[in-house]
Design an enzyme around this catalytic site. Sequence first.
Site, short mmCIF file in Angstrom:
data_model
loop_
_atom_site.label_atom_id
_atom_site.label_comp_id
_atom_site.label_asym_id
_atom_site.label_seq_id
_atom_site.Cartn_x
_atom_site.Cartn_y
_atom_site.Cartn_z
N PHE A 121 0.83 -1.20 0.00
CA PHE A 121 0.00 0.00 0.00
C PHE A 121 0.87 1.26 0.00
O PHE A 121 0.49 2.27 -0.59
CB PHE A 121 -0.93 -0.01 1.23
CG PHE A 121 -2.02 1.01 1.18
CD1 PHE A 121 -3.22 0.72 0.55
CD2 PHE A 121 -1.86 2.25 1.76
CE1 PHE A 121 -4.24 1.67 0.50
CE2 PHE A 121 -2.87 3.20 1.71
CZ PHE A 121 -4.07 2.90 1.08
N GLU A 122 2.02 1.19 0.64
CA GLU A 122 2.90 2.36 0.76
C GLU A 122 3.85 2.55 -0.42
O GLU A 122 4.54 3.57 -0.50
CB GLU A 122 3.71 2.26 2.06
CG GLU A 122 2.89 2.40 3.33
CD GLU A 122 2.08 1.16 3.70
OE1 GLU A 122 1.05 1.31 4.37
OE2 GLU A 122 2.47 0.03 3.30
N ILE A 172 -0.93 -11.34 -1.37
CA ILE A 172 -1.43 -12.71 -1.48
C ILE A 172 -2.84 -12.75 -0.92
O ILE A 172 -3.09 -12.32 0.20
CB ILE A 172 -0.49 -13.69 -0.73
CG1 ILE A 172 0.93 -13.58 -1.31
CG2 ILE A 172 -1.03 -15.12 -0.80
CD1 ILE A 172 2.00 -14.27 -0.50
N HIS A 225 -9.39 -7.28 1.92
CA HIS A 225 -8.18 -6.47 2.08
C HIS A 225 -7.28 -6.61 0.85
O HIS A 225 -6.68 -5.63 0.39
CB HIS A 225 -7.45 -6.91 3.35
CG HIS A 225 -6.28 -6.07 3.71
ND1 HIS A 225 -4.99 -6.52 3.61
CD2 HIS A 225 -6.20 -4.80 4.17
CE1 HIS A 225 -4.16 -5.56 3.97
NE2 HIS A 225 -4.86 -4.51 4.33
#
Length: 157
Positions: free
Chosen positions: A58-59, A83, A89
């Site tokens: 995400f970063e 994964i 999520h």
Amino acid sequence: MPKEIRVEMDGQGLRMAVVVARFNEFITRQLLTGALETLTRAGVRDQDISVAWVPGSFELPLVAKTLAQTGQYDAVICLGAVIRGETSHYDMVAGHASSGIGAVGLETGVPTIFGVLTTENMDQAINRAGGKVGNMGSHAAMTAIETARLVQAIKTS
């Protein structure tokens, strides 16, 4: 006959940044190893490679954009492994990483390479991080070299 722009797969003189997600480090460290070996084999010097670790995929886009905006790099390679699990999520992280990394290249003009595995299970990730399917970190490094050289060729033609 149309003009065709071709480039050599030579990394000599290129400056590369690699952003790596620490989450699923068992996989991402293998991707990083593949990328670094490929960059070195192509002629990129160690001192011309910077590696930045981030908490997760995400970063990746934010740090990639920050590196690209410095003007110090010819390409930024983003490596991660998302994964699938039991929740949604996966979809949020994979989607954000994909669209964010793509946007960085378009916004900065610096080739920003998507080397994030998005797999259904750990076996698929292992196979793409040096297993049966090869090392996608290595593929991302080759893509970075070719794209950086192509951008340079276009700008100087």
